[in-house]
Design a protein around this motif. Structure first.
Motif, PDB file in Angstrom:
ATOM      1  N   TRP A  53     103.177  30.399  48.761  1.00 33.16           N
ATOM      2  CA  TRP A  53     102.011  31.699  49.048  1.00 33.16           C
ATOM      3  C   TRP A  53     101.327  31.339  47.555  1.00 33.16           C
ATOM      4  O   TRP A  53      99.867  31.854  47.456  1.00 33.16           O
ATOM      5  CB  TRP A  53     102.254  33.401  49.050  1.00 33.16           C
ATOM      6  N   MET A  54     102.024  30.800  46.246  1.00 35.08           N
ATOM      7  CA  MET A  54     101.861  30.495  45.416  1.00 35.08           C
ATOM      8  C   MET A  54     100.146  29.009  45.220  1.00 35.08           C
ATOM      9  O   MET A  54     101.122  28.325  45.481  1.00 35.08           O
ATOM     10  CB  MET A  54     102.088  30.592  44.133  1.00 35.08           C
ATOM     11  N   ASP A 103      95.449  31.095  40.267  1.00 32.27           N
ATOM     12  CA  ASP A 103      94.485  32.760  41.200  1.00 32.27           C
ATOM     13  C   ASP A 103      94.640  32.622  43.092  1.00 32.27           C
ATOM     14  O   ASP A 103      94.550  31.829  43.076  1.00 32.27           O
ATOM     15  CB  ASP A 103      92.800  32.558  40.588  1.00 32.27           C
ATOM     16  N   ARG A 105      97.437  36.167  46.697  1.00 31.32           N
ATOM     17  CA  ARG A 105      97.457  38.265  46.831  1.00 31.32           C
ATOM     18  C   ARG A 105      98.201  38.198  45.033  1.00 31.32           C
ATOM     19  O   ARG A 105      98.036  39.685  45.199  1.00 31.32           O
ATOM     20  CB  ARG A 105      99.549  37.821  46.932  1.00 31.32           C
ATOM     21  N   ARG A 106      97.686  37.518  44.190  1.00 29.52           N
ATOM     22  CA  ARG A 106      98.061  37.856  42.601  1.00 29.52           C
ATOM     23  C   ARG A 106      97.855  37.040  42.202  1.00 29.52           C
ATOM     24  O   ARG A 106      97.880  35.391  41.713  1.00 29.52           O
ATOM     25  CB  ARG A 106      98.726  38.703  42.299  1.00 29.52           C
ATOM     26  N   LEU A 107      97.639  36.910  40.418  1.00 32.44           N
ATOM     27  CA  LEU A 107      97.328  35.834  39.249  1.00 32.44           C
ATOM     28  C   LEU A 107      98.843  35.356  39.899  1.00 32.44           C
ATOM     29  O   LEU A 107      99.702  36.519  39.198  1.00 32.44           O
ATOM     30  CB  LEU A 107      96.781  36.224  37.905  1.00 32.44           C
ATOM     31  N   VAL A 108      99.203  34.028  39.084  1.00 31.97           N
ATOM     32  CA  VAL A 108     100.116  34.081  38.652  1.00 31.97           C
ATOM     33  C   VAL A 108     100.112  32.904  37.436  1.00 31.97           C
ATOM     34  O   VAL A 108      99.730  32.563  37.255  1.00 31.97           O
ATOM     35  CB  VAL A 108     100.791  33.027  40.451  1.00 31.97           C
ATOM     36  N   ASP A 109     101.666  33.258  36.395  1.00 32.93           N
ATOM     37  CA  ASP A 109     101.655  32.494  35.334  1.00 32.93           C
ATOM     38  C   ASP A 109     102.151  31.323  35.630  1.00 32.93           C
ATOM     39  O   ASP A 109     103.340  30.680  36.235  1.00 32.93           O
ATOM     40  CB  ASP A 109     102.976  33.137  34.791  1.00 32.93           C
ATOM     41  N   LEU A 126      96.660  30.776  34.570  1.00 34.30           N
ATOM     42  CA  LEU A 126      97.302  31.230  35.317  1.00 34.30           C
ATOM     43  C   LEU A 126      96.568  31.084  36.632  1.00 34.30           C
ATOM     44  O   LEU A 126      95.327  29.935  37.196  1.00 34.30           O
ATOM     45  CB  LEU A 126      96.229  32.904  35.423  1.00 34.30           C
TER      46      LEU A 126
END
Length: 194
Positions: A158-159, A68, A71-75, A66
């Protein structure tokens, strides 16, 4: 040379590849692979072997972790480990395994692949140091230059954020570099840190 997905019947041969390729650290890596194998599914993760003359001579694994991000957790995926039996080194087997795996993951719309490794080797595939791109390594024991990432078309600006390794990497203590001398100084009788 044939590159293909690892099959259940390959398990002993894959273990042998890592035991031979990693020397003193081979048992840790082979045990890590055995644990990570259960996390690989047809949709998530990848375990590839190189076969030459009917013998498994190389192996690479990509597993889900993941990021962190704000915005959110990303795979994302982590390339680890990569191994080739020593007598088959310098034949392009490792490179072929990595390239094949990256092609498959790009087709699966994976946004990012991370690794810990030699920048001199992995830069040929498009990996770059992650720190300068807004990514944070999961452990201070990972040298900055070794913490690398490759961005695929699914990556969005954003990632960014901190890589969070899947639990088996922590369970097998296979993150970053350990200083065995420091551990021995802390606990000379047991050689472990508490």
């Amino acid at each position: 040379m044939d590159l293909r997905a690892e099959r259940p019947t390959d398990t002993p041969a894959v273990r042998n590849v890592h035991l031979r390729a990693f020397g003193d650290h081979g048992l840790v890596v082979a045990d890590l692979v055995d644990t990570l194998r259960s996390t690989v599914t047809p949709e998530d993760g990848l375990s590839l072997v190189a076969v030459e003359g009917g013998q498994v001579v190389g192996h690479v694994m990509f597993t889900r972790s993941l990021l962190d991000a704000p915005r959110r957790l990303v795979d994302v995926h982590v390339l680890s480990p990569l191994a080739v039996i020593p007598e088959f080194h310098k034949r392009g087997i490792g490179s072929a395994l990595v390239r094949h795996g990256l092609e498959i993951l790009a087709e699966r719309a994976v946004p990012l692949v991370f690794l810990e490794g030699d920048p001199g080797y992995y830069s040929r595939f498009g990996f770059v140091p992650g720190g300068g791109l807004g990514f944070r390594k999961p452990s201070l024991r990972i040298p900055d230059a070794a913490f690398q990432v490759i961005r695929f078309p699914e990556h969005e600006p954003w990632m960014t954020g901190t890589l969070v390794y899947a639990e088996p990497f922590w369970r097998h203590d296979a993150v970053g570099l350990r200083d065995p001398d420091a551990q021995d100084r802390e606990h000379p009788r047991t050689g472990t840190a508490h």
